[in-house]
Design a protein around this motif. Structure first.
Motif, PDB file in Angstrom:
ATOM      1  N   ASN A  31      30.285  27.858  38.131  1.00 21.52           N
ATOM      2  CA  ASN A  31      29.490  28.852  38.875  1.00 21.52           C
ATOM      3  C   ASN A  31      30.356  29.939  39.516  1.00 21.52           C
ATOM      4  OD1 ASN A  31      26.931  27.647  38.432  1.00 21.52           O
ATOM      5  ND2 ASN A  31      27.403  26.102  39.997  1.00 21.52           N
ATOM      6  N   ALA A  32      31.656  29.721  39.577  1.00 18.70           N
ATOM      7  CA  ALA A  32      32.540  30.687  40.228  1.00 18.70           C
ATOM      8  C   ALA A  32      32.598  31.985  39.426  1.00 18.70           C
ATOM      9  CB  ALA A  32      33.934  30.091  40.378  1.00 18.70           C
ATOM     10  N   LEU A  33      32.609  33.105  40.134  1.00 23.10           N
ATOM     11  CA  LEU A  33      32.612  34.421  39.492  1.00 23.10           C
ATOM     12  C   LEU A  33      34.007  35.034  39.410  1.00 23.10           C
ATOM     13  CD1 LEU A  33      29.454  35.982  41.218  1.00 23.10           C
ATOM     14  CD2 LEU A  33      29.581  34.745  39.038  1.00 23.10           C
ATOM     15  N   ALA A  34      34.942  34.527  40.190  1.00 28.74           N
ATOM     16  CA  ALA A  34      36.257  35.175  40.291  1.00 28.74           C
ATOM     17  C   ALA A  34      37.121  35.064  39.031  1.00 28.74           C
ATOM     18  CB  ALA A  34      37.018  34.620  41.501  1.00 28.74           C
ATOM     19  N   PRO A  35      37.162  33.920  38.348  1.00 29.30           N
ATOM     20  CA  PRO A  35      38.149  33.766  37.259  1.00 29.30           C
ATOM     21  C   PRO A  35      38.094  34.816  36.165  1.00 29.30           C
ATOM     22  CG  PRO A  35      37.270  31.626  37.882  1.00 29.30           C
ATOM     23  CD  PRO A  35      36.455  32.647  38.615  1.00 29.30           C
ATOM     24  N   ILE A  36      36.918  35.401  35.919  1.00 25.66           N
ATOM     25  CA  ILE A  36      36.833  36.397  34.854  1.00 25.66           C
ATOM     26  C   ILE A  36      37.747  37.581  35.119  1.00 25.66           C
ATOM     27  CG2 ILE A  36      34.896  37.681  35.881  1.00 25.66           C
ATOM     28  CD1 ILE A  36      33.828  38.086  33.042  1.00 25.66           C
ATOM     29  N   TRP A  37      38.035  37.856  36.405  1.00 24.56           N
ATOM     30  CA  TRP A  37      38.856  39.013  36.761  1.00 24.56           C
ATOM     31  C   TRP A  37      40.318  38.819  36.373  1.00 24.56           C
ATOM     32  CZ3 TRP A  37      36.857  43.571  37.974  1.00 24.56           C
ATOM     33  CH2 TRP A  37      35.519  43.602  38.389  1.00 24.56           C
ATOM     34  N   TRP A  38      40.775  37.571  36.223  1.00 23.94           N
ATOM     35  CA  TRP A  38      42.158  37.369  35.787  1.00 23.94           C
ATOM     36  C   TRP A  38      42.251  36.731  34.402  1.00 23.94           C
ATOM     37  CZ3 TRP A  38      40.619  34.955  40.534  1.00 23.94           C
ATOM     38  CH2 TRP A  38      40.332  33.595  40.467  1.00 23.94           C
ATOM     39  N   ASN A  39      41.258  35.951  34.004  1.00 25.24           N
ATOM     40  CA  ASN A  39      41.308  35.328  32.680  1.00 25.24           C
ATOM     41  C   ASN A  39      41.343  36.368  31.558  1.00 25.24           C
ATOM     42  OD1 ASN A  39      41.316  32.764  33.731  1.00 25.24           O
ATOM     43  ND2 ASN A  39      39.110  32.447  33.482  1.00 25.24           N
ATOM     44  N   PHE A  40      40.639  37.474  31.757  1.00 25.15           N
ATOM     45  CA  PHE A  40      40.576  38.504  30.717  1.00 25.15           C
ATOM     46  C   PHE A  40      41.965  39.027  30.360  1.00 25.15           C
ATOM     47  CE2 PHE A  40      40.176  42.942  29.356  1.00 25.15           C
ATOM     48  CZ  PHE A  40      39.267  42.812  28.316  1.00 25.15           C
ATOM     49  N   PHE A  41      42.858  39.069  31.360  1.00 24.54           N
ATOM     50  CA  PHE A  41      44.221  39.575  31.139  1.00 24.54           C
ATOM     51  C   PHE A  41      45.221  38.436  30.928  1.00 24.54           C
ATOM     52  CE2 PHE A  41      42.046  42.746  33.826  1.00 24.54           C
ATOM     53  CZ  PHE A  41      42.105  43.837  32.962  1.00 24.54           C
ATOM     54  N   GLU A  42      44.723  37.228  30.761  1.00 26.05           N
ATOM     55  CA  GLU A  42      45.528  36.036  30.482  1.00 26.05           C
ATOM     56  C   GLU A  42      46.453  35.659  31.641  1.00 26.05           C
ATOM     57  OE1 GLU A  42      45.924  35.444  25.853  1.00 26.05           O
ATOM     58  OE2 GLU A  42      47.092  37.196  26.457  1.00 26.05           O
ATOM     59  N   ASN A  68      48.678  33.780  23.014  1.00 25.12           N
ATOM     60  CA  ASN A  68      49.255  34.129  21.722  1.00 25.12           C
ATOM     61  C   ASN A  68      50.623  34.778  21.930  1.00 25.12           C
ATOM     62  OD1 ASN A  68      46.966  33.286  20.097  1.00 25.12           O
ATOM     63  ND2 ASN A  68      45.870  35.005  21.037  1.00 25.12           N
ATOM     64  N   PHE A  69      50.710  36.077  21.759  1.00 24.82           N
ATOM     65  CA  PHE A  69      51.978  36.772  21.947  1.00 24.82           C
ATOM     66  C   PHE A  69      52.006  37.413  23.329  1.00 24.82           C
ATOM     67  CE2 PHE A  69      51.140  36.818  17.369  1.00 24.82           C
ATOM     68  CZ  PHE A  69      52.289  36.168  16.914  1.00 24.82           C
ATOM     69  N   PRO A  70      53.118  37.276  24.047  1.00 28.70           N
ATOM     70  CA  PRO A  70      53.181  37.876  25.388  1.00 28.70           C
ATOM     71  C   PRO A  70      53.148  39.396  25.334  1.00 28.70           C
ATOM     72  CG  PRO A  70      55.331  37.046  24.728  1.00 28.70           C
ATOM     73  CD  PRO A  70      54.353  36.580  23.684  1.00 28.70           C
ATOM     74  N   ASN A  71      52.450  39.974  26.295  1.00 32.16           N
ATOM     75  CA  ASN A  71      52.410  41.421  26.456  1.00 32.16           C
ATOM     76  C   ASN A  71      53.467  41.785  27.488  1.00 32.16           C
ATOM     77  OD1 ASN A  71      51.816  44.098  27.084  1.00 32.16           O
ATOM     78  ND2 ASN A  71      49.647  43.836  26.703  1.00 32.16           N
ATOM     79  N   HIS A  72      54.502  42.470  27.073  1.00 35.43           N
ATOM     80  CA  HIS A  72      55.661  42.653  27.940  1.00 35.43           C
ATOM     81  C   HIS A  72      55.458  43.698  29.029  1.00 35.43           C
ATOM     82  CE1 HIS A  72      58.081  39.863  25.676  1.00 35.43           C
ATOM     83  NE2 HIS A  72      57.738  40.473  24.550  1.00 35.43           N
ATOM     84  N   ILE A  73      54.262  44.285  29.107  1.00 29.37           N
ATOM     85  CA  ILE A  73      54.020  45.187  30.239  1.00 29.37           C
ATOM     86  C   ILE A  73      53.634  44.401  31.485  1.00 29.37           C
ATOM     87  CG2 ILE A  73      53.280  47.044  28.705  1.00 29.37           C
ATOM     88  CD1 ILE A  73      50.426  46.568  29.788  1.00 29.37           C
ATOM     89  N   TYR A  74      53.315  43.114  31.329  1.00 26.41           N
ATOM     90  CA  TYR A  74      52.958  42.284  32.472  1.00 26.41           C
ATOM     91  C   TYR A  74      54.184  41.530  32.967  1.00 26.41           C
ATOM     92  CZ  TYR A  74      48.151  42.888  30.731  1.00 26.41           C
ATOM     93  OH  TYR A  74      46.957  43.412  30.304  1.00 26.41           O
ATOM     94  N   PRO A  75      54.256  41.277  34.270  1.00 27.84           N
ATOM     95  CA  PRO A  75      55.336  40.451  34.800  1.00 27.84           C
ATOM     96  C   PRO A  75      54.957  38.972  34.715  1.00 27.84           C
ATOM     97  CG  PRO A  75      53.975  41.205  36.588  1.00 27.84           C
ATOM     98  CD  PRO A  75      53.371  41.788  35.330  1.00 27.84           C
ATOM     99  N   MET A  76      55.891  38.121  35.059  1.00 29.48           N
ATOM    100  CA  MET A  76      55.599  36.683  35.079  1.00 29.48           C
ATOM    101  C   MET A  76      54.606  36.341  36.189  1.00 29.48           C
ATOM    102  SD  MET A  76      59.455  35.162  34.524  1.00 29.48           S
ATOM    103  CE  MET A  76      58.915  33.459  34.795  1.00 29.48           C
ATOM    104  N   TYR A  77      54.718  37.047  37.327  1.00 23.63           N
ATOM    105  CA  TYR A  77      53.873  36.752  38.475  1.00 23.63           C
ATOM    106  C   TYR A  77      53.355  38.048  39.103  1.00 23.63           C
ATOM    107  CZ  TYR A  77      55.936  32.093  38.194  1.00 23.63           C
ATOM    108  OH  TYR A  77      56.342  30.859  37.749  1.00 23.63           O
TER     109      TYR A  77
END
Length: 322
Positions: A31-42, A68-77
Motif C-alpha cells: 500500500n505504500a506510495l513512496a517506493p515508486i519514486w526511487w524504484n524507477f531509477f533503480e 542490469n547495466f549500471p548507469n554511470h551518471i548515478y552515484p553509489m549513494y
C-alpha cells in the motif's frame, strides 16, 4: 544529462516526502506510495533518517542497485532530505526548524546532527565522489549546511538544492531595478564596513586568521531557484549583484560584505558561530523562468523541477579571490 540528474534528485527528495506521508497514514508494504519514486531509477532505500524529537522521517540514504547495466551518471549513494510538511504530526517541529534556520541555529539542532552523522558515515565509507546530497526547502538548508561542513574538510560532495531558503529581505522582488541595485550596494557597503571594523580588531590580537568562506571556493553546489519564490529568489540577486560589483572594480567590498550580514556580524562579535547558512562562494544556478502565473505553492514547490519545458536558464558563478 544535467536535466536528467536534476529530475532524479528531485524525485528522490519527493520519495522522502511521500514516505513520511505513508508513515503518517499508516500505509505499508504494497500500500505504500513512496517506493515508486526511487524504484524507477533503480535505487533502494538503504536507511531512513528519523528525527529524534517527533519521530518523523526527514531523510533517506538511497543506494544505487542497477538490475542490469549500471548507469554511470548515478552515484553509489544519494542522501536526500525533505522540506517542511505542514501536517498535524510534523508542522510544529518543522516550523521550529524553519525558525532555527533563519536564526543560524540549525547546526545545533538534533535533526541536523543526525543528518550530518549520516553524511559523514557514508562519505567515510565510499568517499565524497560516490555520494550526492539533495534537499528541498528546509531539507535544502540541511543539505547545504552538511555540504559546507564537508567542503571545509576538503570533501566536495555533488549537491542539489531545490528552493533553498535565503534568509534576507527579498530585494529581488522589487520591481524597480535601480532600487534593487541601490539597496544592494548600500547593504554591501554597510556590511563590509561593520565586518572590517570587527575583524580588524580581532586581527590585532591574532596573527592567524583562517577564512572559511574562501576555503569553500572549490565546492560548487547546484541551486534550483524560481524568481517568483520569495523564499529562495534572493540567491539570484546575491550572485548577480556580486558579479556586477566585480565588473565595477569594487569586488573586494562585495567579497567582504557577502561573507557577513548584520545578524552574523553581531553574533560573531558576541563570540558565537555567526556564519550565515546562505553564504556560499560558488554555485551553479538554474532559474525556472516559466512565464505563466504561479502562486507561492507552485513557485516554491518541488514538482516544477521535473516538469519538461524550455524555460531553464543556467549559469555558474565562481568567487574571485583577487
Amino acid at each position: 544529462m544535467p536535466e536528467h540528474r536534476r529530475s532524479v534528485a528531485a524525485s528522490l527528495i519527493q520519495g522522502v516526502f511521500v514516505l513520511e506521508r505513508d508513515r503518517q497514514e499508516k500505509r505499508t508494504a504494497h500500500n505504500a506510495l513512496a517506493p515508486i519514486w526511487w524504484n524507477f531509477f533503480e535505487f533502494e532505500c538503504l536507511e531512513t533518517l528519523v528525527d529524534p524529537i517527533d519521530s518523523s522521517i526527514f531523510g533517506i540514504i538511497f543506494e544505487y542497485q542497477p538490475k542490469n547495466f549500471p548507469n554511470h551518471i548515478y552515484p553509489m549513494y544519494v542522501i536526500a532530505f525533505r522540506g517542511t510538511v505542514i501536517r498535524r504530526e510534523t508542522r510544529k517541529r518543522d516550523l521550529l526548524l524553519d525558525i532555527k534556520l533563519a536564526l543560524n541555529g540549525l547546526a545545533r539542532d538534533s535533526r541536523y546532527q543526525t543528518a550530518f552523522q549520516a553524511v559523514e558515515s557514508v562519505v567515510t565509507k565510499v568517499g565524497p565522489h560516490n555520494v550526492w546530497l539533495a534537499g528541498h526547502s528546509l531539507g535544502a538548508g540541511i543539505a547545504l549546511l552538511a555540504g559546507k561542513e564537508m567542503a571545509k574538510r576538503g570533501c566536495y560532495i555533488e549537491t542539489y538544492l531545490f528552493n533553498p531558503p535565503y534568509i534576507s529581505a527579498p530585494i529581488e522582488k522589487f520591481n524597480n531595478p535601480n532600487l534593487r541595485n541601490g539597496v544592494r550596494v548600500a547593504r554591501s557597503v554597510i556590511n563590509a564596513g561593520l565586518s572590517l571594523a570587527i575583524t580588524g580588531s580581532r586581527n590585532n590580537t591574532s596573527h592567524e586568521h583562517k577564512d572559511p568562506f574562501s576555503t569553500l571556493c572549490s565546492w560548487t553546489p547546484y541551486l534550483f531557484l524560481n524568481p517568483k519564490d520569495p523564499i529562495c529568489c534572493e540567491y539570484i540577486g546575491y550572485f548577480e549583484h556580486r558579479e556586477k560589483m566585480e565588473g565595477w572594480g569594487v569586488g573586494r567590498i562585495e567579497r567582504v560584505a557577502t561573507k557577513s550580514s548584520v545578524v552574523s556580524i553581531l553574533s560573531g562579535a558576541l563570540g558565537s558561530d555567526g556564519e550565515a547558512l546562505r553564504l556560499i562562494p560558488s554555485a551553479s544556478i538554474t532559474k525556472n523562468l516559466i512565464d505563466k502565473e504561479q502562486d507561492f505553492m507552485a513557485a516554491h514547490g518541488l514538482i516544477q523541477w521535473w516538469e519538461p519545458h524550455s524555460y531553464w536558464q543556467s549559469k555558474i558563478y565562481k568567487l574571485s579571490l583577487q
